[in-house]
Structure formats: C-alpha cells, structure tokens
Design a protein around this motif. Structure first.
Motif, mmCIF file in Angstrom:
data_model
loop_
_atom_site.group_PDB
_atom_site.id
_atom_site.type_symbol
_atom_site.label_atom_id
_atom_site.label_comp_id
_atom_site.label_asym_id
_atom_site.label_seq_id
_atom_site.Cartn_x
_atom_site.Cartn_y
_atom_site.Cartn_z
ATOM 1 N N UNK A 62 0.865 -1.139 -0.002
ATOM 2 C CA UNK A 62 0.250 -0.168 -0.047
ATOM 3 C C UNK A 62 0.862 1.290 0.194
ATOM 4 N N UNK A 63 0.314 2.491 -0.302
ATOM 5 C CA UNK A 63 0.831 3.681 -0.171
ATOM 6 C C UNK A 63 0.444 4.147 0.900
ATOM 7 N N UNK A 70 -2.964 5.020 5.418
ATOM 8 C CA UNK A 70 -3.353 4.721 3.781
ATOM 9 C C UNK A 70 -3.531 6.068 3.069
ATOM 10 N N UNK A 71 -3.243 6.014 1.987
ATOM 11 C CA UNK A 71 -3.451 6.975 0.831
ATOM 12 C C UNK A 71 -4.503 6.314 0.082
ATOM 13 N N UNK A 95 -3.085 7.506 -9.150
ATOM 14 C CA UNK A 95 -3.641 8.988 -8.796
ATOM 15 C C UNK A 95 -2.593 9.619 -7.700
ATOM 16 N N UNK A 96 -2.737 10.998 -8.054
ATOM 17 C CA UNK A 96 -1.868 11.800 -7.241
ATOM 18 C C UNK A 96 -2.167 11.615 -5.832
ATOM 19 N N UNK A 97 -1.079 11.320 -5.129
ATOM 20 C CA UNK A 97 -1.230 10.828 -3.595
ATOM 21 C C UNK A 97 -1.258 12.110 -2.807
ATOM 22 N N UNK A 104 6.163 13.087 -0.058
ATOM 23 C CA UNK A 104 6.663 11.774 -0.069
ATOM 24 C C UNK A 104 5.672 10.469 0.204
ATOM 25 N N UNK A 105 5.743 9.652 -0.710
ATOM 26 C CA UNK A 105 5.026 8.384 -0.546
ATOM 27 C C UNK A 105 5.924 7.314 -0.114
#
Length: 782
Positions: free
Chosen positions: A272-273, A284-285, A292-294, A298-299
């Motif tokens: 997961x991101x 969670x993003x 898609x743009x988070x 920073x991810x």
C-alpha cells in the motif's frame, strides 16, 4: 446448548407475534449507535469466535459474500466487513451515467460510523446490548432464523420464487425493514437457496449473536514476521530518485497481490501507499487508482496485513523471498541508467506507463513482469473485473499464451521505437472514470493503427537479423520459470488463467510482447475503475479488442505468411465490414516470412507441438488427467469424453466441479470446463448471435479449475467410466437433467455441504498457496 435452543424457540414465538415499526426498535432497545458495540472482548469470547463461529462463516457464508459482487456489499470475509454491514447501492451497475464514489473495505472508510455516513446499515445489533436486542436487532440472526423456519427443501429444483441471476433485484433490507422483508420473501433466508445450517451451526451462531457478536482484534505479528516486514519496507523506500521510481513501478503492478513473507499461510500482506514511514502506523493513501496523485510530499510503500479469509476468485499470491529480491535487483539495477526526474502524477503521464516509467529500461520492466507472468495476466481476471460479461467477452473460451523473449527483442532499436510510439500508447483511463465511449474509441482506434503500422515496419526492417520470426522469438522461461506458457479459460462472465498448455489445441493463441503486456495491466487492472460510468467500462472493453487482435497477430507471425489471412478469416467469421477493414488492413500486415520449418499440412497444430517441445522443461503438468491417479481405463474414458464436439454439450454449464469418492470417502476433484465456440468475439451486445454450439468442446482437468462452479457433482470412482460415457452421450436438456439426478449435487441436495467441504479441503491439500474459498453466486438451479 439445549438452554440456548429453548431460548431461541421462545424468542421466535414472541417476536413472530410482534409487529415492530421502526420507532418501536428505538423504544424497546434504545437508539442505534455504533458506540454501543465498542466493548472489550475476553479471551473466552475470542476463542469462541475463532474456533467455532469463524469456520461457519467461512464455509457457509463467504462463498456468496466476498469481493465487489457480494450481495448488498455485505462482505463476510473479515470482521471489519461484518461491522461495516450492507448497502442498497450496487457496485456493478452497467447503466450509471456518472462514476460513483468507491466503497472499498479497509480503504474508503475506517470505522463503522464512517460507513453509516456512507449509507451502510448494520447487520449486527447497534442498540442496547441484551440477548433479546442482539437477536431481534441483528440482520444476520434474522436471516439465518428465516432460513431455519423454512426447513428442508421439498423439491429438487427450486421454484421461480427464487432469483439466482447476477442482476437480480437485491432487497438489502436493514433491520427496521426486516419484518416486512420476512413477509414478502419468506424463502429468502440465509444461506439463500441452499441447505440450511445444521442444528449445531445454527446454535453456535445464535449463541454468538445473542452475546453481542463479539469479534477479537487481530493478533500482533510474530517478531520474525515483523522483522521481514521492516526489511522489505526498507528495500522499497530508498531515498534516491531511481529507487523511488522503481518502487512506484513495483507498487503499481503488485498492489492487488497477496504477498507472503514466509512459507506458511497464516500471514498475507498488501503493498500500500502510506503517508507514514516504516515503523509508524500506516496512514493509507486512498485514491481511486494506484497511480492517482497521492497529494503528499513523499509516498512510503508499506506492507499492510490482509485480515480477510482467502477467497480464490480474488487471490493473487506471490512469495517475497531472497531469490525474488535478487532477481528484482538484477532487473532494475543490473544495468547502468540514470533517473533524472520524478515523473509526477499528471493524468496524461500517470495513465501511460510508457511515459511515467520511460527512464527505467523497457528490458528491466519486461523482465519484472515476465518473472510472475501468470499473476500479471491473472490480475485482469481476479482484480476489479471479478464479475462482468462486458469485461471478459472480449476473449475466446480457451487459448494459450506465450511471450516474446526479452533477450531477442529489447535492444536499443526497440527502446527508440517505444520512445517514438509513446503517445500512441495512451489508455482509456486518461479520460477518467466518466467517459464518452464513441468519441474515445475513435481516437484510440487511430492511435492503435499508427502504433501497429510502426510495429510492422520495425519487424519488416529487422526480420531475418535481430528479430528472427522463429522459435527463438519465444521466451522459454530460462529453463526453470513455469510462467512461460499459460492457458486462459473464459466462463461467460468470468475467467481463469493457469500455467501450462492445458486442454486441446485452441482455436487461437496470443504471443505477448512488453508493450502488450503492460497495456493489458494498465487497461484492465491499474486503470480500470469498477465504480466508473458505463462509458468507461465500454471503452475499456472496446480497447481490449485491439489488444486481443495484436496478441493474435504476433502469434500468426510464426506461421507461414500465406496462411495468416485464411486463419484470421476463420477466427473472425461473420464479422462486420468495419471489423474486416481493421483486421485485414495494411497497417497490421507483416510480409516477412516465418522462419519456422514445417513438415506437415496442419501448420498451426504443428506450431503448437513445436512450442510444447521448446517449453517442455517448464510446462506445468499438474492439471493433466494422468495426475489424478485413476487407472488406465478411467483415464481413457475421460479422454474420450474430452474428444466430443457439439451435440449435447450445449446443455452443459460453464464450470462443473466434480468430487470423486471411494465408498463415500473424498479422494479427488475433477473440473469440466465447457468451451463455447463462437464465429467471432467482436460483438459487444449480441454474443449469442455469434455462437456455434456444434463446435463446442470441453476440457477435463485434475483438481479445481474455475473459481465460480455452476454445478457440483459427486461420482464414485468405480462409476467414473459410466459417468464419462453418460456425459459423452448427452443430446438433450432432459439428458442433462437425468445426469444430475444420478450424479448432481444440486442446491437442494441434502449432501450439498458435505460435498462443498470435501472439495474445499481437497483443493487446499492439492494447491495450498493458490486455493481459496470458491464462489457460489453462479450455482445453477436446474
């Protein structure tokens, strides 16, 4: 147990006389509030749930209540799904004009109260916690009690009062509506249209629900597993640009997988991101698509425990071990290249992997995908497209898949070619989840024409030197990777992909290269939105037509050039003139001659055998009938059955799952796959008009193949030859009904759950990592 059964009977008698209106629930049991269920679970309650309750839910309920197509979105695969409850909103809706808001468990809301705000109603009591309120206020209890009240079935085939169609009118009654539901649909208790729970099972669930339906929190991971999680998270979160781009590429391809860090089956993870780094709780993003743009600086890529029970229709397993990590390192870091910038998440870039990941060599990307090619293809079948004829009627019923060898093709010239064609490889998701299909299709059609023309030109200019059109073009798995050959079966509105060249010679086959494999993933997995509008879903299906034809065209290049047009015409009999113009146009023609040496008159079948010989060291044989352990006479009978064409096969369902017993003791599982023939598969709305039942065939395999059985059977091993002969001699619908009378385990059969459990146990024994609970939403009633 007797005390609880007595309580249940008394309570049913009382509640049957009471006509509760919505306000009476509040006056009797207090107002609904999710906080009423927030209480500690004792060790005794946790043990009772894990040891007695959960096995019943898993084996009797999850078969219909999993994935996006769970009736009323009621997912019983995890405690969080039970707490979430049900909804009247459909996930699969082929008519919606605008995309709907996603309602993904664990992603789009985190607490029961957040789900209530999204329109989900509870199925457990959320009023005062007393035994009477916990039963009367529980949809789960009322559902199993309604089925128990109905009693045993008195007819072999259920009446039209039951609706088993996938598009049936779901009622999805909340507890305040349930009394009216019970009156209007007295036969719709749970398990719906299946034998009732046993007395013991019913008592266990009743005791659990009366006590408040307590469910324990997840246990902490063992230290050894936590250490492996930290190790992998450190590997996936390097600070330099190259590491971040490589990890993004890995994530966008593996986010649906069930990842295993050890040899056991106890712990599975999803990649997961997160907004938070390793060592902190995952934040969670939640985005509609993985690219898609988070909206964070920073991810962080994290491994999140998957708490759901394993369901076969959406289970994509992968082992993360040191050998795999070493291969990934060699693919992504084995050559010297620079990543100079972060590509960002602008739609026109993120939806096109050839743009987003252009600085990672195509060779590295392709090797990564080939390493687990079955999973790469499986994701389009077991991912968001876990239901839908429109999604899979773009493929034939059975075909073999091969891959272009990366060592042969991906040289500097190919890299330049991909760079030049990047704009022509845009995918439908660039139009978001609200798409106008006609205008989008025209644009993508023109881009595909340009791409194929350039591809043909590349092959023409290099054939005979760098890209030989012979068997060396085919990836052989380096002699040890059994992903090199795959078989795909379509079962009307779902499909299966398995390793090996399974079944008889198929009508068609695909040869997949890197651009095709990448586009399949970003079209049907990363870029497909199950919550999208009808236009998005249709243009996705129409684009997949292009990809299927491209894979077929690649395969035809290995056949003599004088054969190609005739074979293509056979594959596309009776198509419209528009399709003919596309298939036989100059831009997908390659005039270079195949360099494969042929010695027989049937070049296509000979090619299949040459490919079988080339791939022999890595071909998976586990589905072969010889692996069943049956005697020679029985295997011959099964092969005779498999040689039948047309006739009564038209009456068979898509997937038959057959339990073979020895004096009643479960021994083996066979699967019978009905391969329905079509003149072509280019019609979106009139598939039946293209059917050619006289060319139908069947494939018999060892073990479970197909995640959605349409019928269960039980055959004594001593009667196997008679069963096969009776199947082979089918002519009419009545013949099939007689076959079911002898061997079928219909929905109404008293041994249904015994056979179901035996099939599940044998499936787990034979394929412990790949197996899972089968889906019963497509069981027939005839």
């Amino acid at each position: 147990m007797a005390r609880w059964l007595s309580f249940t009977l008394v309570f049913l008698a009382i509640s049957g006389c009471a006509a509760y209106a919505t306000q009476q629930f509040d006056s009797l049991f207090g107002p609904q509030d999710t906080s009423n269920r927030q209480s500690l679970t004792t060790q005794e309650e946790a043990d009772f749930y894990n040891e007695q309750v959960k096995p019943i839910l898993d084996t009797r309920c999850v078969s219909c209540h999993a994935c996006y197509d769970a009736p009323c979105q009621l997912k019983l695969t995890a405690t969080e799904g039970i707490e979430r409850g049900g909804s009247k909103e459909l996930v699969y809706d082929g008519t919606r004009l605008l995309a709907s808001a996603p309602t993904r468990l664990f992603i789009d809301a985190k607490t029961p109260q957040e789900w209530r705000e999204k329109g989900f109603h509870p199925v457990l009591n959320e009023r005062d916690q007393s035994p009477a309120a916990n039963l009367q206020g529980s949809v789960l209890y009322r559902a199993i009690a309604l089925r128990a009240k109905q009693g045993a079935f008195t007819q072999t085939v259920l009446s039209e009062d039951y609706d088993f169609s996938l598009a049936r009118d779901q009622q999805c009654a909340g507890i305040e509506e349930y009394q009216e539901f019970e009156q209007d649909y007295p036969n719709w208790g749970m398990p719906y249209g299946l034998p009732a729970l046993s007395t013991q099972e019913y008592d266990v669930l009743t005791r659990w629900l009366a006590r408040g339906g307590k469910m324990p929190d997840a246990q902490p991971l063992p230290d050894t597993v936590r250490q492996k999680v930290r190790l992998w998270e450190s590997r996936l979160n390097g600070d330099d640009l190259k590491s971040q781009l490589v990890s993004r590429y890995i994530y966008e391809h593996l986010y649906l997988y069930s990842l295993y860090l050890d040899e056991g089956e106890d712990h599975r993870f999803h990649l997961v991101r997160s907004k938070t780094p390793s060592g902190e709780p995952i934040d969670l993003i939640a985005t509609r698509r993985p690219y898609d743009d988070p909206n964070v600086d920073r991810v962080y890529y994290r491994l999140q425990v998957d708490p759901e029970v394993k369901v076969q229709k959406n289970h994509i397993p992968m082992q993360l071990d040191e050998a795999r990590y070493a291969r990934w390192q060699s693919y992504f870091y084995g050559s010297d290249y620079q990543v100079t910038r972060d590509p960002g998440y602008a739609v026109e870039v993120a939806t096109n992997p050839f743009k987003a990941f252009r600085e990672i060599p195509a060779y590295a990307r392709y090797r990564f995908l080939l390493d687990h090619a079955q999973n790469t293809i499986m994701a389009f079948i077991k991912g968001p497209v876990c239901r839908g004829q429109v999604a899979v009627n773009v493929i034939n019923e059975q075909f073999w898949v091969y891959f272009v060898d990366p060592e042969v093709v991906y040289n500097a010239g190919s890299a330049d070619y991909l760079e030049d064609q990047m704009q022509n490889l845009d995918l439908p998701a660039i139009g978001s989840s609200n798409t106008l299909p006609l205008t989008s299709w025209i644009g993508f059609s023109e881009q595909q024409k340009s791409y194929l023309s350039a591809k043909a030109n590349l092959i023409e200019n290099t054939a005979g030197s760098k890209v030989p059109l012979d068997l060396n073009l085919i990836w052989d798995g380096e002699g040890d990777n059994d992903n090199a050959a795959l078989t795909i079966f379509r079962h009307f509105d779902n499909a299966s992909v398995v390793k090996g060249m399974v079944g008889q010679y198929p009508k068609t086959a695909w040869l997949i290269d890197y651009p095709l494999l990448e586009r399949i993933h970003y079209l049907l997995v990363a870029g497909f939105d199950v919550y999208g509008n009808v236009g998005h879903q249709l243009v996705t299906r129409l684009y997949m037509d292009f990809l299927r034809m491209e894979g077929e065209m690649n395969f035809l290049l290995l056949l003599p050039k004088e054969d190609r047009q005739a074979i293509r015409q056979f594959w596309y009999r009776d198509v419209s003139q528009t399709i003919k113009n596309y298939i036989f146009s100059d831009y997908i023609k390659v005039n270079s001659q195949s360099q494969v040496d042929y010695t027989t008159g049937d070049h296509q079948d000979e090619l299949y055998e040459k490919l079988r010989a080339r791939l022999a060291p890595v071909l998976n044989q586990s589905y072969d009938l010889e692996q069943t352990g049956f005697n020679a006479e029985q295997i011959r009978a099964l092969y005779r059955l498999q040689s039948v064409r047309g006739g009564g096969l038209v009456h068979l369902p898509n997937v038959m799952t057959v339990l073979v017993t020895d004096q009643g003791v479960p021994k083996k599982v066979l699967s019978v796959i009905h391969n329905k023939a079509h003149a072509n598969i280019s019609s979106l709305l009139d598939e039946e008009g293209a059917r050619l039942p006289e060319e139908d065939g069947i494939t018999l395999v060892n073990g479970v193949l197909g995640d959605y059985p349409n019928v269960l059977m039980q055959v004594e091993q001593g009667e196997l030859v008679d069963w096969a002969d009776q199947m082979a001699q089918l002519q009419t619908e009545q013949d099939y009904s007689v076959l079911l009378d002898s061997f079928g385990i219909r929905r109404t059969h008293p041994n249904f759950w015994f056979v179901s459990d035996a099939i599940g146990n044998l499936n787990q024994r034979d394929r412990p990592r790949e197996s899972g609970i089968l889906d019963y939403n497509r069981l027939e009633n005839r």
